[in-house]
Design a protein around this motif. Structure first.
Motif, PDB file in Angstrom:
ATOM      1  N   ASN A   1      37.723 -19.257  38.960  1.00  0.00           N
ATOM      2  CA  ASN A   1      38.752 -20.254  39.265  1.00  0.00           C
ATOM      3  C   ASN A   1      38.261 -21.296  40.256  1.00  0.00           C
ATOM      4  O   ASN A   1      38.859 -22.361  40.412  1.00  0.00           O
ATOM      5  CB  ASN A   1      40.010 -19.567  39.803  1.00  0.00           C
ATOM      6  N   GLN A   2      37.162 -20.974  40.936  1.00  0.00           N
ATOM      7  CA  GLN A   2      36.515 -21.917  41.851  1.00  0.00           C
ATOM      8  C   GLN A   2      35.021 -21.738  41.681  1.00  0.00           C
ATOM      9  O   GLN A   2      34.522 -20.615  41.632  1.00  0.00           O
ATOM     10  CB  GLN A   2      36.925 -21.631  43.298  1.00  0.00           C
ATOM     11  N   PHE A   3      34.301 -22.853  41.594  1.00  0.00           N
ATOM     12  CA  PHE A   3      32.857 -22.735  41.395  1.00  0.00           C
ATOM     13  C   PHE A   3      32.184 -22.175  42.647  1.00  0.00           C
ATOM     14  O   PHE A   3      32.502 -22.542  43.768  1.00  0.00           O
ATOM     15  CB  PHE A   3      32.229 -24.084  41.058  1.00  0.00           C
ATOM     16  N   ALA A   4      31.247 -21.282  42.432  1.00  0.00           N
ATOM     17  CA  ALA A   4      30.332 -20.802  43.470  1.00  0.00           C
ATOM     18  C   ALA A   4      29.007 -20.517  42.775  1.00  0.00           C
ATOM     19  O   ALA A   4      28.988 -20.190  41.575  1.00  0.00           O
ATOM     20  CB  ALA A   4      30.876 -19.537  44.132  1.00  0.00           C
ATOM     21  N   PRO A   5      27.881 -20.657  43.471  1.00  0.00           N
ATOM     22  CA  PRO A   5      26.584 -20.396  42.820  1.00  0.00           C
ATOM     23  C   PRO A   5      26.534 -18.972  42.254  1.00  0.00           C
ATOM     24  O   PRO A   5      26.655 -18.003  43.000  1.00  0.00           O
ATOM     25  CB  PRO A   5      25.582 -20.580  43.969  1.00  0.00           C
ATOM     26  N   TRP A   6      26.359 -18.869  40.959  1.00  0.00           N
ATOM     27  CA  TRP A   6      26.450 -17.560  40.299  1.00  0.00           C
ATOM     28  C   TRP A   6      25.206 -17.168  39.519  1.00  0.00           C
ATOM     29  O   TRP A   6      24.967 -15.972  39.270  1.00  0.00           O
ATOM     30  CB  TRP A   6      27.642 -17.553  39.332  1.00  0.00           C
ATOM     31  N   GLU A   7      24.380 -18.132  39.130  1.00  0.00           N
ATOM     32  CA  GLU A   7      23.294 -17.836  38.194  1.00  0.00           C
ATOM     33  C   GLU A   7      22.315 -16.802  38.735  1.00  0.00           C
ATOM     34  O   GLU A   7      21.959 -15.852  38.041  1.00  0.00           O
ATOM     35  CB  GLU A   7      22.552 -19.119  37.837  1.00  0.00           C
ATOM     36  N   GLY A   8      21.859 -17.005  39.980  1.00  0.00           N
ATOM     37  CA  GLY A   8      20.887 -16.074  40.545  1.00  0.00           C
ATOM     38  C   GLY A   8      21.447 -14.673  40.670  1.00  0.00           C
ATOM     39  O   GLY A   8      20.761 -13.678  40.377  1.00  0.00           O
ATOM     40  N   ILE A   9      22.697 -14.577  41.109  1.00  0.00           N
ATOM     41  CA  ILE A   9      23.339 -13.267  41.285  1.00  0.00           C
ATOM     42  C   ILE A   9      23.455 -12.554  39.942  1.00  0.00           C
ATOM     43  O   ILE A   9      23.077 -11.392  39.793  1.00  0.00           O
ATOM     44  CB  ILE A   9      24.722 -13.441  41.931  1.00  0.00           C
ATOM     45  N   LEU A  10      23.969 -13.268  38.949  1.00  0.00           N
ATOM     46  CA  LEU A  10      24.188 -12.666  37.639  1.00  0.00           C
ATOM     47  C   LEU A  10      22.875 -12.245  36.985  1.00  0.00           C
ATOM     48  O   LEU A  10      22.757 -11.146  36.435  1.00  0.00           O
ATOM     49  CB  LEU A  10      24.935 -13.657  36.737  1.00  0.00           C
ATOM     50  N   THR A  11      21.871 -13.103  37.063  1.00  0.00           N
ATOM     51  CA  THR A  11      20.598 -12.828  36.390  1.00  0.00           C
ATOM     52  C   THR A  11      19.868 -11.650  37.025  1.00  0.00           C
ATOM     53  O   THR A  11      19.190 -10.880  36.325  1.00  0.00           O
ATOM     54  CB  THR A  11      19.698 -14.073  36.416  1.00  0.00           C
ATOM     55  N   ARG A  12      20.011 -11.504  38.347  1.00  0.00           N
ATOM     56  CA  ARG A  12      19.302 -10.407  39.022  1.00  0.00           C
ATOM     57  C   ARG A  12      19.945  -9.038  38.785  1.00  0.00           C
ATOM     58  O   ARG A  12      19.301  -8.013  39.012  1.00  0.00           O
ATOM     59  CB  ARG A  12      19.239 -10.679  40.530  1.00  0.00           C
ATOM     60  N   MET A  13      21.192  -9.018  38.323  1.00  0.00           N
ATOM     61  CA  MET A  13      21.897  -7.737  38.129  1.00  0.00           C
ATOM     62  C   MET A  13      21.551  -7.126  36.767  1.00  0.00           C
ATOM     63  O   MET A  13      22.394  -6.943  35.889  1.00  0.00           O
ATOM     64  CB  MET A  13      23.403  -7.946  38.290  1.00  0.00           C
ATOM     65  N   LYS A  14      20.280  -6.805  36.606  1.00  0.00           N
ATOM     66  CA  LYS A  14      19.770  -6.362  35.302  1.00  0.00           C
ATOM     67  C   LYS A  14      20.233  -4.948  34.940  1.00  0.00           C
ATOM     68  O   LYS A  14      20.203  -4.558  33.766  1.00  0.00           O
ATOM     69  CB  LYS A  14      18.242  -6.441  35.295  1.00  0.00           C
ATOM     70  N   ASN A  15      20.633  -4.167  35.926  1.00  0.00           N
ATOM     71  CA  ASN A  15      21.037  -2.789  35.651  1.00  0.00           C
ATOM     72  C   ASN A  15      22.545  -2.591  35.681  1.00  0.00           C
ATOM     73  O   ASN A  15      23.025  -1.451  35.590  1.00  0.00           O
ATOM     74  CB  ASN A  15      20.380  -1.847  36.670  1.00  0.00           C
ATOM     75  N   ASP A  16      23.292  -3.678  35.826  1.00  0.00           N
ATOM     76  CA  ASP A  16      24.740  -3.592  35.854  1.00  0.00           C
ATOM     77  C   ASP A  16      25.289  -3.887  34.462  1.00  0.00           C
ATOM     78  O   ASP A  16      25.114  -4.992  33.946  1.00  0.00           O
ATOM     79  CB  ASP A  16      25.304  -4.585  36.870  1.00  0.00           C
ATOM     80  N   PRO A  17      25.967  -2.938  33.833  1.00  0.00           N
ATOM     81  CA  PRO A  17      26.453  -3.142  32.454  1.00  0.00           C
ATOM     82  C   PRO A  17      27.399  -4.334  32.325  1.00  0.00           C
ATOM     83  O   PRO A  17      27.322  -5.077  31.331  1.00  0.00           O
ATOM     84  CB  PRO A  17      27.173  -1.826  32.126  1.00  0.00           C
ATOM     85  N   LYS A  18      28.292  -4.522  33.311  1.00  0.00           N
ATOM     86  CA  LYS A  18      29.229  -5.641  33.250  1.00  0.00           C
ATOM     87  C   LYS A  18      28.481  -6.974  33.301  1.00  0.00           C
ATOM     88  O   LYS A  18      28.782  -7.900  32.531  1.00  0.00           O
ATOM     89  CB  LYS A  18      30.230  -5.558  34.403  1.00  0.00           C
ATOM     90  N   ALA A  19      27.530  -7.073  34.208  1.00  0.00           N
ATOM     91  CA  ALA A  19      26.775  -8.313  34.350  1.00  0.00           C
ATOM     92  C   ALA A  19      25.933  -8.590  33.112  1.00  0.00           C
ATOM     93  O   ALA A  19      25.839  -9.735  32.642  1.00  0.00           O
ATOM     94  CB  ALA A  19      25.885  -8.247  35.593  1.00  0.00           C
ATOM     95  N   LYS A  20      25.301  -7.577  32.566  1.00  0.00           N
ATOM     96  CA  LYS A  20      24.447  -7.744  31.381  1.00  0.00           C
ATOM     97  C   LYS A  20      25.245  -8.172  30.155  1.00  0.00           C
ATOM     98  O   LYS A  20      24.705  -8.783  29.243  1.00  0.00           O
ATOM     99  CB  LYS A  20      23.715  -6.442  31.087  1.00  0.00           C
TER     100      LYS A  20
END
Length: 323
Positions: free
Chosen positions: A222-241
């Motif tokens: 609902n509000q932009f925040a830098p997300w790409e690095g966080i999401l990409t690094r979460m390689k072992n999180d099923p929700k993120a993947k």
């Protein structure tokens, strides 16, 4: 924050390492007094002075003894210069003065170090990290190594920007004033870099929350925040993947649909690309092809699309998921 510090560094031509060293110190002081002079006029009573890039003290890097004692930036072959030495010694005082949360100190130290400080120190010491890396790869042919090194030279670095603050040979502008101009410029860069790093850390909990709420391959912010690095690094999180698209408010208005990446360094490593028939289309053309009423654009490379409303952005993401 210190009330006032007196700084002493070398006179003549200045470089990015001494300019940024002074700018870093200024971030922890309400006032600084800069003196530039030769090593024969270094203050004998050093109380209240910070002396750097001259004088063979702990913040100088020019003597062989100092180079050995200072070592290199951790995990690299990059020697320290004045900028890195000042950051290593005073980073806690600097971050405290800038109201950085204490729990961020180590992360901010490492991020500023890797994104700015090491590059400045490498250039000042005449060390080329790419060349150093290639020397450890003897199987790469010499002509390919030369090509890689020549491509590296196409950028305009912060070191070159600071160099251009030095008065030209036919200029009447004095070096002290030019140094202070460069210091002001460097201070703005540091403040912006620190603000960006700290704000990204502030946003991490929010991004993690958005990831936890994601469903059907779509994450909504609902509000932009830098997300790409966080999401990409979460390689072992099923929700993120499982996230293919991120929907968030566009800074220019409307809503964006952006592809999540498998590799942050490969801007086309889409987990699930947008439909190729959308690429490069705008407004009526895109609305007709996509069937989304307020569709506004799809980037020519396909990494991003935009709609006027959140509902249509979600529709666009859902359509893309089904392709």
């Amino acid at each position: 924050m210190y009330q006032k510090k007196k700084l002493y560094t070398h006179d003549g031509i200045f470089h990015a390492d001494d300019v940024f060293a002074a700018a870093l110190i200024s971030l922890m002081c309400q006032e600084i007094e800069v003196t530039r002079g030769p090593d024969t006029k270094i203050p004998e009573n050093k109380d209240g002075w910070i002396i750097f890039d001259i004088g063979e003290g702990e913040l100088d890097h020019h003597s062989p003894e100092n180079k050995e004692a200072n070592g290199t930036h951790p995990g690299t072959d990059i020697p320290y210069a004045a900028c890195g030495l000042v950051w290593r010694k005073y980073y806690r005082e600097i971050l405290e003065a800038q109201n950085c949360p204490e729990e961020y100190y180590d992360q901010v130290y490492e991020r500023l170090e890797s994104s700015l400080i090491m590059g400045i120190d490498a250039a000042d010491n005449g060390y080329n990290p790419l060349k150093g890396a290639l020397e450890k790869m003897p199987n790469i042919p010499e002509d390919q190594q030369k090509e890689l090194l020549s491509v590296q030279g196409t950028g305009f670095t912060i070191t070159q920007m600071i160099k251009d603050f030095n008065p030209a040979w036919n200029s009447d502008y004095d070096y002290y004033s030019a140094f202070m101009d460069a210091l002001s410029f460097a201070k703005d860069i540091l403040l912006n870099r620190l603000d960006s790093i700290i704000s990204s850390l502030d946003g991490k909990d929010y991004v993690l929350q958005c990831i936890s709420y994601s469903a059907n391959h779509i994450m909504i912010m609902n509000q932009f925040a830098p997300w790409e690095g966080i999401l990409t690094r979460m390689k072992n999180d099923p929700k993120a993947k499982d996230i293919w698209y991120v929907v968030y408010p566009a800074l220019r208005g409307g809503w964006n649909v952006q592809c999540a990446l498998n590799n942050i360094d490969d801007r086309k490593s889409y987990r699930h690309p947008l439909p190729k028939e959308w690429y490069g289309l705008r407004y009526e053309e895109l609305q007709k092809v996509s069937g989304v009423e307020t569709a506004q654009f799809c980037h020519v490379s396909g990494f991003l699309a935009g709609c006027e409303t959140e509902a249509d952005a979600l529709q666009m993401a859902a359509i893309a998921c089904s392709h």
